[in-house]
Scaffold this motif. Structure first.
Motif, short mmCIF file in Angstrom:
data_model
loop_
_atom_site.label_atom_id
_atom_site.label_comp_id
_atom_site.label_asym_id
_atom_site.label_seq_id
_atom_site.Cartn_x
_atom_site.Cartn_y
_atom_site.Cartn_z
N UNK A 46 4.15 -0.55 -9.75
CA UNK A 46 4.53 0.64 -8.94
C UNK A 46 4.06 -0.14 -7.35
N UNK A 47 4.79 0.58 -6.49
CA UNK A 47 4.88 0.15 -5.25
C UNK A 47 4.06 1.29 -4.43
N UNK A 48 2.86 1.00 -3.98
CA UNK A 48 2.40 2.17 -3.19
C UNK A 48 2.62 1.78 -1.56
N UNK A 49 2.86 2.87 -0.94
CA UNK A 49 3.03 2.59 0.54
C UNK A 49 1.85 3.51 1.11
N UNK A 50 1.11 2.61 1.75
CA UNK A 50 -0.05 3.46 2.43
C UNK A 50 -0.01 3.64 4.17
N UNK A 78 1.13 -0.42 5.35
CA UNK A 78 0.63 -1.13 4.35
C UNK A 78 1.24 -1.04 2.92
N UNK A 79 1.60 -1.98 2.34
CA UNK A 79 2.42 -1.72 1.00
C UNK A 79 1.33 -2.72 0.08
N UNK A 80 1.13 -1.99 -1.13
CA UNK A 80 0.27 -2.78 -2.12
C UNK A 80 1.34 -2.46 -3.54
N UNK A 81 1.55 -3.54 -4.13
CA UNK A 81 2.40 -3.59 -5.42
C UNK A 81 1.42 -4.18 -6.62
N UNK A 82 1.55 -3.61 -7.54
CA UNK A 82 1.00 -4.18 -8.79
C UNK A 82 1.13 -3.35 -9.92
N UNK A 83 0.58 -3.33 -11.23
CA UNK A 83 0.66 -2.76 -12.24
C UNK A 83 -0.74 -1.80 -12.47
N UNK A 84 -0.11 -0.50 -12.46
CA UNK A 84 -1.01 0.66 -12.48
C UNK A 84 -1.80 0.47 -13.96
N UNK A 130 -5.57 10.70 -1.27
CA UNK A 130 -5.25 10.94 0.22
C UNK A 130 -4.83 9.84 0.94
N UNK A 131 -4.77 8.75 0.38
CA UNK A 131 -4.32 7.41 1.07
C UNK A 131 -2.87 6.99 0.91
N UNK A 132 -2.23 7.65 -0.07
CA UNK A 132 -0.60 7.49 -0.55
C UNK A 132 0.05 8.21 0.05
N UNK A 133 1.20 7.43 0.61
CA UNK A 133 2.18 8.11 1.19
C UNK A 133 3.55 8.35 0.37
N UNK A 149 8.36 -0.22 -9.06
CA UNK A 149 8.44 -1.46 -8.45
C UNK A 149 9.84 -1.50 -7.87
N UNK A 150 10.91 -1.28 -8.88
CA UNK A 150 12.33 -1.36 -8.45
C UNK A 150 12.75 -0.24 -7.66
N UNK A 151 11.96 0.63 -7.24
CA UNK A 151 12.18 1.77 -6.29
C UNK A 151 12.63 3.13 -7.13
N UNK A 152 12.46 3.09 -8.53
CA UNK A 152 12.55 4.46 -9.19
C UNK A 152 11.34 5.45 -9.10
N UNK A 153 11.40 6.34 -9.94
CA UNK A 153 10.25 7.27 -10.23
C UNK A 153 9.20 6.60 -10.82
#
Length: 287
Positions: free
Chosen positions: A236-240, A244-250, A274-277, A282-286
Motif C-alpha cells: 500500500x501507499x499511504x499519503x500523509x 509525505x508518502x509512505x510505501x510498504x506492505x500492510x 487520523x493521519x491518513x489522507x 502500491x499500483x494505485x488501485x483500491x
C-alpha cells in the motif's frame, strides 16, 4: 379511474419499501438492551450531524435512521449519496465512559467488525474490511466498496454513522469501485433484517470491548479485525499530511488500531487513521 390515471404513491418502487418502525422498535428496544431509542426520518442531510447536534440530551443507544441522506459524509468530508430507500443510512450514539478515551479510536474498527459479521449472517454475503473504515464485497472477482463508517466525538460520547448500499443497481453506482449487497448476490436485501443484524452484532461487540475496558486484544476485537481486513498482506501507499508518502506492505493492526507497514528498509511503521489522507494499493488501485 384507469391505472394510468391513479395517483402515484411515493412508495411506488415496490423493491424499496419504507422501513417498518414499530417492528424495528419491538425487535431492538428491549429491557436491558443497548438500544434505547430508534427513530426513522424520511430525509435528512446527515444522521451523524443530526445526532451530534443533540448529543447533550441523548441517552446511550439512540439510533437515527434516514430513508434518504442528502448530505451524507465520509472521512475527510467526502460525500455519500444514494437513491431513497436504496440502502441503510443510520447513526448511533455511544458513551463508553468506563473506557479510557485513548482507546475510543477502536470504535470505528469495532463497528466495521460488527457490520461485516452481522451482514454476512443476514445477507449471506462474504464481507471484508478496508482499513480504517470501509466495508467491501466482491463483485465479478473484484473487491468493491459497499459501505463506509464515520465516527465523531460529540458531547460525552461518540456518534458513529454507517452508510450501506443495499439494492443499488449497476447504473446507480456512484463510482466503478462501488457496489451493493444486491450486486454481490445477497440472499436478502430486506433492510429491516439487515439493520437488525448490524445493530445486534454491534451491541455484541461493543459489550465485549466495553467489558474489557476497551482492550482490543482481550476482547477479541483486534484478532477479529485482522482476520477480516483485506488491506493486510497488500502493498500500500499511504499519503500523509505534509505531502509525505509512505510505501510498504500492510502487515498488522497494532493494539491502538493503527495499520503497521513494513517498509523497504526493513522498518515497521504504524500509521493512524487520523493521519491518513489517502490509502491506495502500491499500483494505485483500491487496497
Amino acid at each position: 379511474m384507469t391505472p394510468s390515471d391513479a395517483p402515484q404513491s411515493r412508495w411506488s418502487d415496490l423493491d424499496r419499501p419504507p422501513l417498518n418502525v414499530p417492528a424495528l422498535r419491538r425487535g431492538l428496544l428491549r429491557p436491558g438492551a443497548l438500544w434505547t431509542a430508534l427513530d426513522v426520518v424520511e430525509s435528512t442531510g446527515s444522521t451523524n450531524t443530526d445526532l451530534a447536534a443533540r448529543a447533550g440530551s441523548l441517552s446511550e443507544g439512540t439510533v437515527l435512521v434516514a430513508e434518504e441522506q442528502t448530505a451524507g459524509r465520509g472521512r475527510l468530508e467526502r460525500t455519500w449519496t444514494a437513491p431513497a430507500r436504496s440502502g441503510l443510512f443510520f447513526s448511533v450514539y455511544l458513551t463508553p465512559g468506563n473506557v479510557p478515551a485513548e482507546r475510543w479510536g477502536w470504535l470505528p474498527l469495532l463497528t466495521g467488525v460488527a457490520a461485516a459479521t452481522g451482514l454476512a449472517r443476514a445477507a449471506g454475503v462474504d464481507m471484508a474490511l478496508k482499513w480504517p473504515n470501509d466495508l467491501l464485497v466482491t463483485v465479478e472477482g473484484q473487491e468493491r466498496k459497499t459501505g463506509g463508517i464515520l465516527a465523531e466525538r460529540a458531547g460525552d460520547g461518540v456518534v458513529i454513522g454507517i452508510g450501506l448500499n443495499v439494492s443499488l443497481r449497476a447504473d446507480e453506482l456512484p463510482a466503478p469501485t462501488a457496489a451493493s449487497l444486491a450486486l454481490a448476490g445477497a440472499v436478502s436485501v430486506d433492510r429491516e433484517t439487515l439493520l437488525r443484524g448490524v445493530l445486534r452484532s454491534l451491541e455484541h461487540w461493543y459489550g465485549l470491548w466495553r467489558d474489557a475496558d476497551g482492550d482490543a486484544a482481550a476482547s477479541g476485537l483486534q484478532e477479529a479485525y485482522a482476520a477480516g481486513c483485506a488491506t493486510l498482506g497488500k502493498a500500500v501507499r499511504a499519503q500523509l499530511p505534509g505531502d509525505r508518502v509512505l510505501t510498504g506492505e500492510a502487515v498488522a493492526i497494532d493494539g491502538d488500531g493503527r495499520l503497521v507497514l513494513s517498509t523497504g528498509d526493513g522498518l515497521r511503521e504504524p500509521v493512524s487513521a487520523g493521519d491518513i489522507v489517502h490509502l491506495r494499493g502500491a499500483e494505485g488501485g483500491l487496497t
